[in-house]
Motif scaffolding. Sequence first.
Motif, PDB file in Angstrom:
ATOM      1  N   ILE A   1       0.852  -1.191   0.000  1.00  0.00           N
ATOM      2  CA  ILE A   1       0.000   0.000   0.000  1.00  0.00           C
ATOM      3  C   ILE A   1       0.887   1.239   0.000  1.00  0.00           C
ATOM      4  CG2 ILE A   1      -1.844   1.211   1.221  1.00  0.00           C
ATOM      5  CD1 ILE A   1      -2.342  -1.475   2.719  1.00  0.00           C
ATOM      6  N   THR A   2       0.450   2.276  -0.708  1.00  0.00           N
ATOM      7  CA  THR A   2       1.128   3.562  -0.643  1.00  0.00           C
ATOM      8  C   THR A   2       0.109   4.648  -0.307  1.00  0.00           C
ATOM      9  OG1 THR A   2       2.498   5.164  -1.837  1.00  0.00           O
ATOM     10  CG2 THR A   2       0.902   3.921  -3.132  1.00  0.00           C
ATOM     11  N   ALA A   3       0.568   5.668   0.434  1.00  0.00           N
ATOM     12  CA  ALA A   3      -0.313   6.766   0.850  1.00  0.00           C
ATOM     13  C   ALA A   3       0.524   8.026   1.040  1.00  0.00           C
ATOM     14  CB  ALA A   3      -1.039   6.402   2.148  1.00  0.00           C
ATOM     15  N   PRO A   4      -0.088   9.216   0.980  1.00  0.00           N
ATOM     16  CA  PRO A   4       0.650  10.454   1.249  1.00  0.00           C
ATOM     17  C   PRO A   4       1.200  10.453   2.670  1.00  0.00           C
ATOM     18  CG  PRO A   4      -1.488  10.909   0.256  1.00  0.00           C
ATOM     19  CD  PRO A   4      -1.492   9.462   0.621  1.00  0.00           C
ATOM     20  N   VAL A   5       2.295  11.179   2.867  1.00  0.00           N
ATOM     21  CA  VAL A   5       3.027  11.085   4.131  1.00  0.00           C
ATOM     22  C   VAL A   5       2.183  11.506   5.334  1.00  0.00           C
ATOM     23  CG1 VAL A   5       5.022  11.909   5.425  1.00  0.00           C
ATOM     24  CG2 VAL A   5       5.258  11.376   2.988  1.00  0.00           C
ATOM     25  N   THR A   6       1.710  12.739   5.351  1.00  0.00           N
ATOM     26  CA  THR A   6       1.028  13.236   6.546  1.00  0.00           C
ATOM     27  C   THR A   6      -0.290  12.518   6.788  1.00  0.00           C
ATOM     28  OG1 THR A   6       2.044  15.416   6.311  1.00  0.00           O
ATOM     29  CG2 THR A   6       0.074  15.273   7.676  1.00  0.00           C
ATOM     30  N   TYR A   7      -1.104  12.408   5.745  1.00  0.00           N
ATOM     31  CA  TYR A   7      -2.388  11.730   5.908  1.00  0.00           C
ATOM     32  C   TYR A   7      -2.167  10.248   6.201  1.00  0.00           C
ATOM     33  CZ  TYR A   7      -7.317  10.699   5.208  1.00  0.00           C
ATOM     34  OH  TYR A   7      -8.629  10.306   5.396  1.00  0.00           O
TER      35      TYR A   7
ATOM     36  N   GLU B   1      -0.195  -9.547   6.072  1.00  0.00           N
ATOM     37  CA  GLU B   1       1.058  -8.794   6.136  1.00  0.00           C
ATOM     38  C   GLU B   1       0.904  -7.539   5.288  1.00  0.00           C
ATOM     39  OE1 GLU B   1       4.621 -11.062   5.259  1.00  0.00           O
ATOM     40  OE2 GLU B   1       3.488 -12.921   5.587  1.00  0.00           O
ATOM     41  N   VAL B   2       1.500  -6.435   5.741  1.00  0.00           N
ATOM     42  CA  VAL B   2       1.370  -5.160   5.024  1.00  0.00           C
ATOM     43  C   VAL B   2       2.739  -4.519   4.851  1.00  0.00           C
ATOM     44  CG1 VAL B   2       0.471  -2.800   5.147  1.00  0.00           C
ATOM     45  CG2 VAL B   2      -1.003  -4.723   5.768  1.00  0.00           C
ATOM     46  N   GLN B   3       3.005  -4.035   3.633  1.00  0.00           N
ATOM     47  CA  GLN B   3       4.126  -3.134   3.378  1.00  0.00           C
ATOM     48  C   GLN B   3       3.525  -1.778   3.019  1.00  0.00           C
ATOM     49  OE1 GLN B   3       6.800  -4.641   0.392  1.00  0.00           O
ATOM     50  NE2 GLN B   3       7.330  -6.464   1.560  1.00  0.00           N
ATOM     51  N   LEU B   4       3.728  -0.792   3.888  1.00  0.00           N
ATOM     52  CA  LEU B   4       3.129   0.532   3.703  1.00  0.00           C
ATOM     53  C   LEU B   4       4.215   1.539   3.366  1.00  0.00           C
ATOM     54  CD1 LEU B   4       0.753   2.512   3.871  1.00  0.00           C
ATOM     55  CD2 LEU B   4       1.149   2.664   6.339  1.00  0.00           C
TER      56      LEU B   4
ATOM     57  N   LEU C   1       1.595   1.810  -9.670  1.00  0.00           N
ATOM     58  CA  LEU C   1       1.116   0.660  -8.911  1.00  0.00           C
ATOM     59  C   LEU C   1       1.453  -0.659  -9.597  1.00  0.00           C
ATOM     60  CD1 LEU C   1      -2.391   1.769  -7.574  1.00  0.00           C
ATOM     61  CD2 LEU C   1      -0.117   2.289  -6.723  1.00  0.00           C
ATOM     62  N   VAL C   2       1.301  -0.711 -10.899  1.00  0.00           N
ATOM     63  CA  VAL C   2       1.527  -1.962 -11.625  1.00  0.00           C
ATOM     64  C   VAL C   2       3.011  -2.296 -11.690  1.00  0.00           C
ATOM     65  CG1 VAL C   2       1.255  -3.154 -13.826  1.00  0.00           C
ATOM     66  CG2 VAL C   2      -0.595  -1.723 -12.956  1.00  0.00           C
ATOM     67  N   ASP C   3       3.832  -1.337 -12.140  1.00  0.00           N
ATOM     68  CA  ASP C   3       5.260  -1.599 -12.293  1.00  0.00           C
ATOM     69  C   ASP C   3       5.936  -1.911 -10.966  1.00  0.00           C
ATOM     70  OD1 ASP C   3       5.045  -1.230 -14.969  1.00  0.00           O
ATOM     71  OD2 ASP C   3       5.964   0.767 -15.018  1.00  0.00           O
ATOM     72  N   GLU C   4       5.476  -1.282  -9.882  1.00  0.00           N
ATOM     73  CA  GLU C   4       6.124  -1.478  -8.590  1.00  0.00           C
ATOM     74  C   GLU C   4       5.375  -2.465  -7.697  1.00  0.00           C
ATOM     75  OE1 GLU C   4       7.762   2.008  -6.742  1.00  0.00           O
ATOM     76  OE2 GLU C   4       7.540   3.170  -8.591  1.00  0.00           O
ATOM     77  N   GLY C   5       4.342  -3.095  -8.241  1.00  0.00           N
ATOM     78  CA  GLY C   5       3.694  -4.193  -7.541  1.00  0.00           C
ATOM     79  C   GLY C   5       2.838  -3.802  -6.354  1.00  0.00           C
ATOM     80  N   PHE C   6       2.244  -2.608  -6.390  1.00  0.00           N
ATOM     81  CA  PHE C   6       1.387  -2.185  -5.283  1.00  0.00           C
ATOM     82  C   PHE C   6      -0.054  -2.650  -5.510  1.00  0.00           C
ATOM     83  CE2 PHE C   6       4.927   0.555  -4.445  1.00  0.00           C
ATOM     84  CZ  PHE C   6       4.910   0.722  -3.069  1.00  0.00           C
TER      85      PHE C   6
END
Length: 300
Positions: A96-102, A122-125, A134-139
């Motif tokens: 998962i990826t998200a903006p830093v502060t939020y 299991e989570v990689q955030l 998302l596709v190229d980096e597998g998210f």
Amino acid sequence: MYNWEGVSEFVAVAEAESFTAAAKRLGISTAQVSRQISALEARLAAKLFYRTTRKVSVTEVGRIYYQHCRQVLDGLEEAERAITNLQTTPRGLLKITAPVTYGEGTIAPLINDFMQKYPELEVQLLLSNQKVDLVDEGFDLAIRLGKLDDSSMMAKKLGSRTQYVCASEKYLATYGIPHSLSELEHHNCLPGTLDYWRFLENGKPRNIRIKGRLSCNSGHALTDAALKGLGIVQLPDYYVQDYIDNGQLIPLLTQFMEKDDGIWALYPHNRHLSPKVRMLVDYLGEAIGKLKQSPDQYVK
């Protein structure tokens, strides 16, 4: 490949000791059960049942065959249960990826709560303000704020955020209260990553160029500057809502406020049916909706 015809009928008759009861259990006719058993016996070249007008009993060969068939059917039932569980219980890795502060203030705590409910997950955030591929980096999932760019991603709205223009009483007492967008050029407006603020005037979007003594790419830093009377800021509610509620910051130009921005979950088309993604997105949507009603729970 093995021919499984007649196996379920055989096991049902062996356990029920009745063709009629087996047919009822399987939801088919007694004649169909009888035909399947006869075909099975012919294929095996073995007699599986003793039949009388009063009773059906398993032969010695039938008992051996039943033990093996029962194990096979038990294995198939277990396989179906496993697949069913996969469809209802999040497990395995989620990226998962998200903006830093939020992400720090809202998304990460909610994901931690979700992981407590599902210990096999299991989570990689990755918290980043850069838009990763998302596709190229597998998210599996991205949380995005504001207006979405055109994209091939699937998107679901999780909630909304309100952009406030606000300042402290100290600043307003010294420099006055702006009542129109044109008056902003006479005020110390503190920019973030952009040198303009967005408004809605007469139903149409309008961008106003602003400048001030401080510019910073941190919403927390700009909030602190506003609280200390250094100028006016335009920031999302998760930075300033508490301070507006307790009177430390005063909302300005509310008649020109844009409609609320979206908080979005984005995920690739080929992953939108993944149970772990679907259940997390549903969970985040429900939780963020509750946070909008009680904004002080996570983001400070």
